[in-house]
Design an enzyme around this catalytic site. Structure first.
Site, PDB file in Angstrom:
ATOM      1  N   LYS A  48      29.654  -1.272  45.672  1.00 39.99           N
ATOM      2  CA  LYS A  48      28.712  -1.536  46.770  1.00 39.99           C
ATOM      3  C   LYS A  48      27.834  -2.718  46.342  1.00 39.99           C
ATOM      4  O   LYS A  48      27.517  -2.860  45.159  1.00 39.99           O
ATOM      5  CB  LYS A  48      27.862  -0.270  46.962  1.00 39.99           C
ATOM      6  CG  LYS A  48      26.656  -0.438  47.847  1.00 39.99           C
ATOM      7  CD  LYS A  48      26.798   0.332  49.136  1.00 39.99           C
ATOM      8  CE  LYS A  48      25.778  -0.125  50.166  1.00 39.99           C
ATOM      9  NZ  LYS A  48      26.367  -0.623  51.399  1.00 39.99           N
ATOM     10  N   CYS A 133      24.584 -11.398  54.255  1.00 42.80           N
ATOM     11  CA  CYS A 133      23.383 -10.630  54.618  1.00 42.80           C
ATOM     12  C   CYS A 133      22.241 -11.603  54.954  1.00 42.80           C
ATOM     13  O   CYS A 133      22.290 -12.772  54.583  1.00 42.80           O
ATOM     14  CB  CYS A 133      22.993  -9.674  53.492  1.00 42.80           C
ATOM     15  SG  CYS A 133      23.213 -10.337  51.865  1.00 42.80           S
TER      16      CYS A 133
HETATM   17  C1  LIG Z   1      29.860   1.732  55.542  1.00 39.33           C
HETATM   18  C2  LIG Z   1      30.132   0.317  55.099  1.00 39.33           C
HETATM   19  C3  LIG Z   1      29.335  -0.267  54.119  1.00 39.33           C
HETATM   20  C4  LIG Z   1      29.591  -1.586  53.687  1.00 39.33           C
HETATM   21  N1  LIG Z   1      28.807  -2.120  52.713  1.00 39.33           N
HETATM   22  C5  LIG Z   1      29.116  -3.380  52.242  1.00 39.33           C
HETATM   23  C6  LIG Z   1      28.390  -3.936  51.149  1.00 39.33           C
HETATM   24  O1  LIG Z   1      27.516  -3.308  50.547  1.00 39.33           O
HETATM   25  N2  LIG Z   1      28.707  -5.190  50.757  1.00 39.33           N
HETATM   26  C7  LIG Z   1      29.705  -5.937  51.346  1.00 39.33           C
HETATM   27  O2  LIG Z   1      29.971  -7.073  50.929  1.00 39.33           O
HETATM   28  N3  LIG Z   1      30.441  -5.408  52.366  1.00 39.33           N
HETATM   29  C8  LIG Z   1      30.168  -4.157  52.824  1.00 39.33           C
HETATM   30  N4  LIG Z   1      30.923  -3.621  53.828  1.00 39.33           N
HETATM   31  C9  LIG Z   1      32.032  -4.420  54.409  1.00 39.33           C
HETATM   32  C10 LIG Z   1      33.373  -4.055  53.760  1.00 39.33           C
HETATM   33  O3  LIG Z   1      33.391  -4.346  52.382  1.00 39.33           O
HETATM   34  C11 LIG Z   1      34.534  -4.809  54.458  1.00 39.33           C
HETATM   35  O4  LIG Z   1      34.320  -6.203  54.334  1.00 39.33           O
HETATM   36  C12 LIG Z   1      34.653  -4.482  55.939  1.00 39.33           C
HETATM   37  O5  LIG Z   1      34.335  -3.117  56.188  1.00 39.33           O
HETATM   38  C13 LIG Z   1      36.061  -4.773  56.486  1.00 39.33           C
HETATM   39  O6  LIG Z   1      37.047  -3.962  55.869  1.00 39.33           O
HETATM   40  P1  LIG Z   1      37.585  -2.576  56.489  1.00 39.33           P
HETATM   41  O7  LIG Z   1      37.923  -2.851  57.925  1.00 39.33           O
HETATM   42  O8  LIG Z   1      38.767  -2.199  55.629  1.00 39.33           O
HETATM   43  O9  LIG Z   1      36.471  -1.584  56.365  1.00 39.33           O
HETATM   44  C14 LIG Z   1      30.671  -2.319  54.272  1.00 39.33           C
HETATM   45  C15 LIG Z   1      31.478  -1.720  55.255  1.00 39.33           C
HETATM   46  C16 LIG Z   1      31.230  -0.420  55.673  1.00 39.33           C
HETATM   47  C17 LIG Z   1      32.135   0.188  56.717  1.00 39.33           C
END
Ligand SMILES: Cc1cc2nc3c(=O)[nH]c(=O)nc-3n(C[C@H](O)[C@H](O)[C@H](O)COP(=O)(O)O)c2cc1C
Length: 313
Positions: A48, A133
């Site tokens: 994270k 962010c």
């Molecule tokens: C609940 C949640 C928390 C996330 N927290 C972060 C984070 O802390 N840092 C980050 O770079 N991306 C974060 N993401 C984005 C994911 O790393 C990823 O880029 C995005 O969800 C797309 O992939 P997916 O469709 O497989 O989930 C988060 C995504 C979700 C769903």
């Protein structure tokens, strides 16, 4: 009988035995997933995003289900870098997991402070710099939506961290000219790119008739964003074919992973799919191996960017 496929991959000078990683924020520091499989059996654990101080994140509710995906506004909740380096990192290294540490800051200085603290830690495979962010110094504009701010963050991290540790800049697809932002961060010192972070979205609650999430807007993830991820990876690989890409966005099967690889990704992060199925990474890895073998690839790396080939030559 199909021949075994060499699944190993590299992101700059970091080597991984398989290309399937967790996605930042979707498995914390890996503890929950370790009940279901050995963390060393996947390519890497991407943590994270860690910030300098402990954070509680944004107001609740923080999640909403959407058609083919979910919307979250967790707001980078976490223990802060000192607790992460004291507890989570040693635990991950004990598990023999390969670790990609994700960092996030609200100011350019905060990223450099994080890089300074990480410089003294050993055992990390790569640093993912989440610039998707908001930059508090710039009226909340997201760093990765501003070419100049993106470059300055990566430049500060590169200067602080020195030359060895690969830097993966994580970009947002919510921009008009993604290859331009990508070129800027590579020129500033990024060795690889993570594509894509979530896409900005909103859900209105029909009972309260107000935005459902406490933070009003949130990040859309899951199958709904896969075509956006494929497009982003394809565009950036076409513009910067020698820059490795950690691809993500809606991957929940081996077929999805292969699609992102053919578009140009050298490794794949799996996020939302793990919430519904904690063994998703292992299943995806096995399916990908089969799909590559069935298409005659001897190595995973031969498939990277294969959709770009020119058959007229
Ligand atoms: C609940 C949640 C928390 C996330 N927290 C972060 C984070 O802390 N840092 C980050 O770079 N991306 C974060 N993401 C984005 C994911 O790393 C990823 O880029 C995005 O969800 C797309 O992939 P997916 O469709 O497989 O989930 C988060 C995504 C979700 C769903």
């Amino acid at each position: 009988m199909t021949l075994p496929v060499d699944m190993s991959t590299t992101l700059a000078n970091a080597w991984f035995p398989t290309p399937i990683f967790t996605a930042s924020g979707c498995a914390s520091s890996g503890k929950e997933l370790s009940q279901f499989f050995a963390l060393k059996d996947v390519g890497a654990i991407v943590t994270k995003s860690v910030m300098t101080k402990p954070r509680h994140g944004r107001p609740t509710p923080r999640m909403a289900e959407t058609p083919s995906g979910m919307l979250n506004s967790i707001g980078l909740q976490g223990p802060g870098i000192d607790a992460f380096l004291a507890n989570d990192l040693p635990w991950l290294l004990e598990q023999k997991a390969r670790v990609v540490v994700s960092i996030a800051g609200e100011t350019i200085e905060e990223y450099s402070t994080l890089a300074r603290k990480i410089r003294s830690a050993s055992g990390i495979s790569a640093l993912e710099v989440n610039i998707s962010c908001p930059n508090v110094e710039n009226r909340g504009l997201v760093f990765a939506c501003d070419p100049d701010a993106s470059r300055r963050v990566i430049d500060g991290v590169r200067k602080t961290i020195g030359g060895e540790l690969p830097i993966i800049a994580k970009l947002s697809p919510d921009v008009t000219n993604l290859p331009e932002i990508a070129k800027g961060v590579v020129d500033a010192g990024a060795d690889a790119l993570a594509l894509i972070n979530t896409v900005l979205g909103m859900v209105i609650n029909l009972e309260t008739m107000k935005p459902h999430l406490g933070g009003k807007t949130g990040g859309l993830s899951g199958p709904a964003i896969k075509p956006i991820a494929v497009r982003a990876i394809y565009q950036v690989h076409a513009a910067l074919p020698h820059v490795p890409i950690l691809g993500m966005g809606g991957v929940s099967s081996g077929r999805d992973a292969l699609e992102l690889i053919l578009a140009g990704a050298s490794a794949i992060s799996v996020g939302t799919a793990s919430f519904g199925n904690p063994t998703a990474l292992i299943t995806i890895q096995n399916e990908l191996r089969e799909l590559l073998a069935a298409r005659g690839f001897a190595t995973m790396q031969q498939a990277v960017g294969y959709a770009h080939r020119d058959e007229t030559q």
